[in-house]
Motif scaffolding. Structure first.
Motif, short mmCIF file in Angstrom:
data_model
loop_
_atom_site.label_atom_id
_atom_site.label_comp_id
_atom_site.label_asym_id
_atom_site.label_seq_id
_atom_site.Cartn_x
_atom_site.Cartn_y
_atom_site.Cartn_z
N VAL A 153 0.85 -1.18 0.00
CA VAL A 153 0.00 0.00 0.00
C VAL A 153 0.89 1.24 0.00
CG1 VAL A 153 -0.20 0.02 2.53
CG2 VAL A 153 -1.93 1.16 1.14
N GLN A 154 0.50 2.23 -0.80
CA GLN A 154 1.23 3.50 -0.82
C GLN A 154 0.41 4.55 -0.12
OE1 GLN A 154 2.09 4.05 -5.04
NE2 GLN A 154 4.14 3.20 -4.72
N LEU A 155 1.09 5.39 0.64
CA LEU A 155 0.41 6.36 1.50
C LEU A 155 0.87 7.77 1.19
CD1 LEU A 155 0.91 4.37 4.82
CD2 LEU A 155 -1.09 4.34 3.34
N GLN A 156 -0.07 8.71 1.23
CA GLN A 156 0.23 10.12 0.96
C GLN A 156 -0.43 10.97 2.03
OE1 GLN A 156 1.96 11.34 -1.86
NE2 GLN A 156 1.80 13.42 -1.07
N ALA A 157 0.38 11.55 2.89
CA ALA A 157 -0.14 12.39 3.97
C ALA A 157 -0.23 13.85 3.54
CB ALA A 157 0.74 12.27 5.20
N SER A 158 -1.20 14.55 4.09
CA SER A 158 -1.37 15.97 3.79
C SER A 158 -2.08 16.64 4.96
CB SER A 158 -2.17 16.15 2.51
OG SER A 158 -3.47 15.59 2.65
N GLY A 159 -2.14 17.97 4.90
CA GLY A 159 -2.90 18.71 5.89
C GLY A 159 -2.07 19.43 6.93
N GLY A 160 -0.76 19.23 6.90
CA GLY A 160 0.08 19.93 7.85
C GLY A 160 0.12 21.42 7.57
N GLY A 161 0.66 22.15 8.52
CA GLY A 161 0.76 23.60 8.36
C GLY A 161 1.07 24.26 9.68
N LEU A 162 0.80 25.53 9.72
CA LEU A 162 1.06 26.33 10.91
C LEU A 162 -0.23 26.59 11.67
CD1 LEU A 162 3.05 28.09 12.56
CD2 LEU A 162 2.47 29.98 11.01
N ALA A 163 -0.19 26.36 12.97
CA ALA A 163 -1.35 26.62 13.81
C ALA A 163 -0.89 27.30 15.09
CB ALA A 163 -2.08 25.32 14.14
N GLN A 164 -1.78 28.04 15.69
CA GLN A 164 -1.48 28.65 16.98
C GLN A 164 -1.80 27.68 18.09
OE1 GLN A 164 -3.64 32.38 17.14
NE2 GLN A 164 -1.89 33.47 16.26
N ALA A 165 -1.15 27.84 19.21
CA ALA A 165 -1.46 27.03 20.37
C ALA A 165 -2.94 27.16 20.70
CB ALA A 165 -0.61 27.47 21.55
N GLY A 166 -3.57 26.03 20.98
CA GLY A 166 -5.00 26.01 21.23
C GLY A 166 -5.83 25.80 20.00
N GLY A 167 -5.20 25.87 18.84
CA GLY A 167 -5.91 25.71 17.59
C GLY A 167 -6.04 24.26 17.17
N LEU A 189 -5.92 21.35 13.67
CA LEU A 189 -5.56 20.96 12.32
C LEU A 189 -6.10 19.56 12.09
CD1 LEU A 189 -1.81 22.02 11.84
CD2 LEU A 189 -3.77 22.96 10.61
N ARG A 190 -6.37 19.23 10.82
CA ARG A 190 -6.75 17.87 10.49
C ARG A 190 -5.81 17.34 9.42
NH1 ARG A 190 -12.22 15.07 8.00
NH2 ARG A 190 -11.50 16.03 6.07
N LEU A 191 -5.15 16.26 9.74
CA LEU A 191 -4.29 15.59 8.78
C LEU A 191 -5.07 14.49 8.06
CD1 LEU A 191 -1.04 15.14 10.91
CD2 LEU A 191 -1.81 17.13 9.59
N SER A 192 -4.71 14.28 6.82
CA SER A 192 -5.29 13.21 6.03
C SER A 192 -4.19 12.33 5.48
CB SER A 192 -6.11 13.77 4.85
OG SER A 192 -7.17 14.57 5.31
N CYS A 193 -4.51 11.08 5.26
CA CYS A 193 -3.56 10.15 4.65
C CYS A 193 -4.35 9.30 3.67
CB CYS A 193 -2.88 9.30 5.70
SG CYS A 193 -1.77 8.04 5.03
N ALA A 194 -4.07 9.49 2.40
CA ALA A 194 -4.75 8.74 1.35
C ALA A 194 -3.92 7.52 0.97
CB ALA A 194 -4.97 9.63 0.14
N ALA A 195 -4.59 6.39 0.84
CA ALA A 195 -3.90 5.14 0.51
C ALA A 195 -4.30 4.67 -0.88
CB ALA A 195 -4.25 4.07 1.53
N SER A 196 -3.36 4.08 -1.56
CA SER A 196 -3.65 3.51 -2.87
C SER A 196 -4.06 2.06 -2.71
CB SER A 196 -2.41 3.59 -3.76
OG SER A 196 -1.37 2.81 -3.20
N GLY A 197 -4.65 1.50 -3.73
CA GLY A 197 -4.98 0.08 -3.70
C GLY A 197 -6.39 -0.20 -3.25
N ARG A 198 -6.80 -1.45 -3.43
CA ARG A 198 -8.17 -1.85 -3.14
C ARG A 198 -8.31 -2.56 -1.81
NH1 ARG A 198 -9.74 -4.51 -9.05
NH2 ARG A 198 -9.30 -2.65 -10.31
#
Length: 120
Positions: free
Chosen positions: A1-15, A17-26
């Protein structure tokens, strides 16, 4: 399975974020999924894991009650919702997959990381 993470970035303390990881394959639903992180100068550490169907999860004590792992098998995607972020959550976050599920699983497949930076 191949994985691709996304959604990172800059946030303030107390804020949030949502990360996603999309996988290939069935066969995504055949894999337990996990999130790990590595802060600068530190070893990689476990964050959260979720079972094949999503019916079971477990977390590192440092994120319990603030982070939530979930998955959508129809979209071949696993998520990490991060709330009440702290500067110490700053790290590169990685998603991982494995056929096995349980504490101490040696995850065999890894995606590239996504950087999360939390400012104070």
């Amino acid at each position: 399975v191949q994985l691709q993470a996304s959604g990172g970035g800059l946030a303030q303390a107390g804020g949030s974020l949502r990360l996603s990881c999309a996988a290939s394959g069935r066969t995504f639903s055949s894999y337990a999924m996990g999130w790990f992180r590595q802060a600068p100068g530190k070893e990689r550490e476990f964050v959260a894991a979720i079972s094949w169907s999503g019916g079971s999860t477990y977390y590192a004590d440092s994120v319990k009650g603030r982070f939530t792992i979930s998955r959508d098998n129809a979209k071949n995607t696993v998520y990490l919702q991060m709330n009440s972020l702290k500067p110490e959550d700053t790290a590169v976050y990685y998603c991982a997959a494995d056929r096995d599920y349980g504490l101490g699983t040696d995850f065999g497949s890894w995606g590239q990381g996504t950087l999360v930076t939390v400012s104070s």
